[in-house]
Design an enzyme around this catalytic site. Structure first.
Site, mmCIF file in Angstrom:
data_model
loop_
_atom_site.group_PDB
_atom_site.id
_atom_site.type_symbol
_atom_site.label_atom_id
_atom_site.label_comp_id
_atom_site.label_asym_id
_atom_site.label_seq_id
_atom_site.Cartn_x
_atom_site.Cartn_y
_atom_site.Cartn_z
ATOM 1 N N GLY A 43 0.823 -1.215 0.000
ATOM 2 C CA GLY A 43 0.000 0.000 0.000
ATOM 3 C C GLY A 43 0.847 1.250 0.000
ATOM 4 O O GLY A 43 0.930 1.937 1.018
ATOM 5 N N THR A 47 0.148 9.386 -1.554
ATOM 6 C CA THR A 47 -0.294 10.146 -0.375
ATOM 7 C C THR A 47 -0.600 9.251 0.817
ATOM 8 O O THR A 47 -1.244 9.680 1.760
ATOM 9 C CB THR A 47 -1.553 10.970 -0.708
ATOM 10 O OG1 THR A 47 -2.602 10.073 -1.100
ATOM 11 C CG2 THR A 47 -1.280 11.957 -1.832
ATOM 12 N N ILE A 49 0.041 6.240 3.996
ATOM 13 C CA ILE A 49 0.934 5.902 5.101
ATOM 14 C C ILE A 49 2.115 5.092 4.575
ATOM 15 O O ILE A 49 3.257 5.278 4.999
ATOM 16 C CB ILE A 49 0.162 5.120 6.185
ATOM 17 C CG1 ILE A 49 -0.808 6.037 6.922
ATOM 18 C CG2 ILE A 49 1.130 4.464 7.181
ATOM 19 C CD1 ILE A 49 -1.718 5.316 7.896
ATOM 20 N N GLY A 50 1.854 4.179 3.631
ATOM 21 C CA GLY A 50 2.927 3.357 3.093
ATOM 22 C C GLY A 50 4.022 4.170 2.436
ATOM 23 O O GLY A 50 5.222 3.892 2.611
ATOM 24 N N SER A 174 -6.828 -0.839 12.929
ATOM 25 C CA SER A 174 -7.552 0.425 13.114
ATOM 26 C C SER A 174 -8.361 0.346 14.388
ATOM 27 O O SER A 174 -8.748 -0.746 14.835
ATOM 28 C CB SER A 174 -8.490 0.662 11.930
ATOM 29 O OG SER A 174 -9.416 1.701 12.206
ATOM 30 N N TYR A 202 -15.861 -3.726 7.953
ATOM 31 C CA TYR A 202 -14.553 -3.102 8.175
ATOM 32 C C TYR A 202 -13.993 -3.549 9.521
ATOM 33 O O TYR A 202 -12.824 -3.935 9.632
ATOM 34 C CB TYR A 202 -14.698 -1.582 8.132
ATOM 35 C CG TYR A 202 -13.395 -0.821 8.337
ATOM 36 C CD1 TYR A 202 -12.378 -0.890 7.399
ATOM 37 C CD2 TYR A 202 -13.206 -0.029 9.473
ATOM 38 C CE1 TYR A 202 -11.202 -0.198 7.577
ATOM 39 C CE2 TYR A 202 -12.021 0.673 9.656
ATOM 40 C CZ TYR A 202 -11.021 0.585 8.705
ATOM 41 O OH TYR A 202 -9.846 1.275 8.891
#
Length: 314
Positions: A43, A47, A49-50, A174, A202
């Site tokens: 990922g 833009t 996190i990765g 998360s 999710y």
């Protein structure tokens, strides 16, 4: 959604310097843990996190950074960003479609020439889309956020174990895991998604991320799960954006993080030599995950279910 909101509310006593620490700061603190390491990140959109993780790690001489994403052009953009700042860092692009177990397996086997992988960061994911099934017939969030990463990690286990002291696995979960545990008898939410609730789905996938880390530790592989915070990335799609924006308006004490601020806790889990046992981390420190996401018996049950589901499709 209410469960997610409740668990996102920060204790007013938390040191804000911990909440907004950046991945650059963590990388500098643990730079000796980066030098000479082979690190795989899933990922890595520009833009994300990765991408922030890769940029921070690039400053301290890793032996190889493997950047995995479904989109080759997005990997290329992130590689260009990294080489602008750190032109000599060795990088390898890995096309990885987590919604296809055959594709994940082939991608993992393409790394067979690497003698070891020191750190695997399972970061890629999707959040609360409309119901759909993966190529293999699984609810999309369970497929992408959990089963794809499960198979990638499983194939790479020999290389993760090959490094001195063993490799590390970091699953980016998360606070959303509080929205629901793994539905062992109904992980697809009905035959046609008739019981589908996107936030519960999710939550299931994010609970699976934590349980997988628990199961890996039971197998002698050091693994952690991380809540990166509420981060400004491209994860929130248009059909969910209005709902998320309303959530944030209703919770003014939830402060958004930049990708590098979100990546800081991920790097803490990946690099801190003081972390030796399983933990769930948030804001660069150990936190408490829901019981349904940390129960060792549920972790074993999920591991066995995941093996059965993956092997039935390959």
């Amino acid at each position: 959604m209410d469960k997610i909101l409740k668990n996102m509310e920060h204790d007013s006593s938390i040191d804000k310097s911990e909440v907004f620490t950046t991945s650059d700061e963590i990388a500098e603190r643990f730079k000796d843990q980066i030098k000479g390491k082979t690190i795989l990140i899933t990922g890595v959109s520009p833009t994300s996190i990765g991408a922030a993780l890769a940029l921070s790690l690039s400053a301290y001489s890793p032996s190889l950074l493997i950047l995995a994403s479904r989109s080759a052009p997005k990997i290329a953009t992130t590689i260009s960003q990294i080489h602008t700042q750190h032109p000599s860092v060795p990088l390898r692009a890995l096309e990885l479609d987590l919604a296809s177990l055959s594709h994940v397996t082939a991608a993992a086997h393409s790394l067979a020439n690497l003698p070891k992988i020191d750190i695997l960061i399972n970061n890629a994911g999707i959040m609360a889309p409309p119901f759909s099934r993966s190529e293999d017939g699984f609810e999309s969030q369970f497929a992408v956020n959990h089963l794809g990463h499960f198979q990638l990690t499983r194939v790479l286990l020999p290389q993760l174990r090959a490094g001195g002291g063993g490799g590390r696995v970091v699953n980016v979960s998360s606070v959303g895991h509080h929205a629901g545990g793994v539905r062992f008898e109904d992980y697809n939410f009905g035959e046609g998604g008739e019981r589908y609730k996107k936030w519960e789905a999710y939550g299931q996938s994010k609970s699976a991320n934590v349980l997988m880390a628990v199961a890996l530790n039971a197998r002698g592989v050091r693994a952690w799960a991380v809540h990166p915070g509420a981060v400004e990335t491209g994860l929130v799609k248009e059909d969910t954006r209005e709902e998320v924006e309303a959530l944030l308006r209703d919770a003014p004490d939830i402060e958004m993080k930049t990708p590098k601020q979100g990546a800081s806790t991920v790097l803490m889990a990946a690099l801190d030599p003081g972390l030796t046992d399983f933990a769930y981390l948030e804001d660069c420190k150990i936190s408490q995950a829901a019981e349904h996401a940390t129960d060792p018996e549920l972790a074993e049950r999920l591991w066995k279910l995941s093996e059965e589901l993956v092997d039935s499709k390959l």
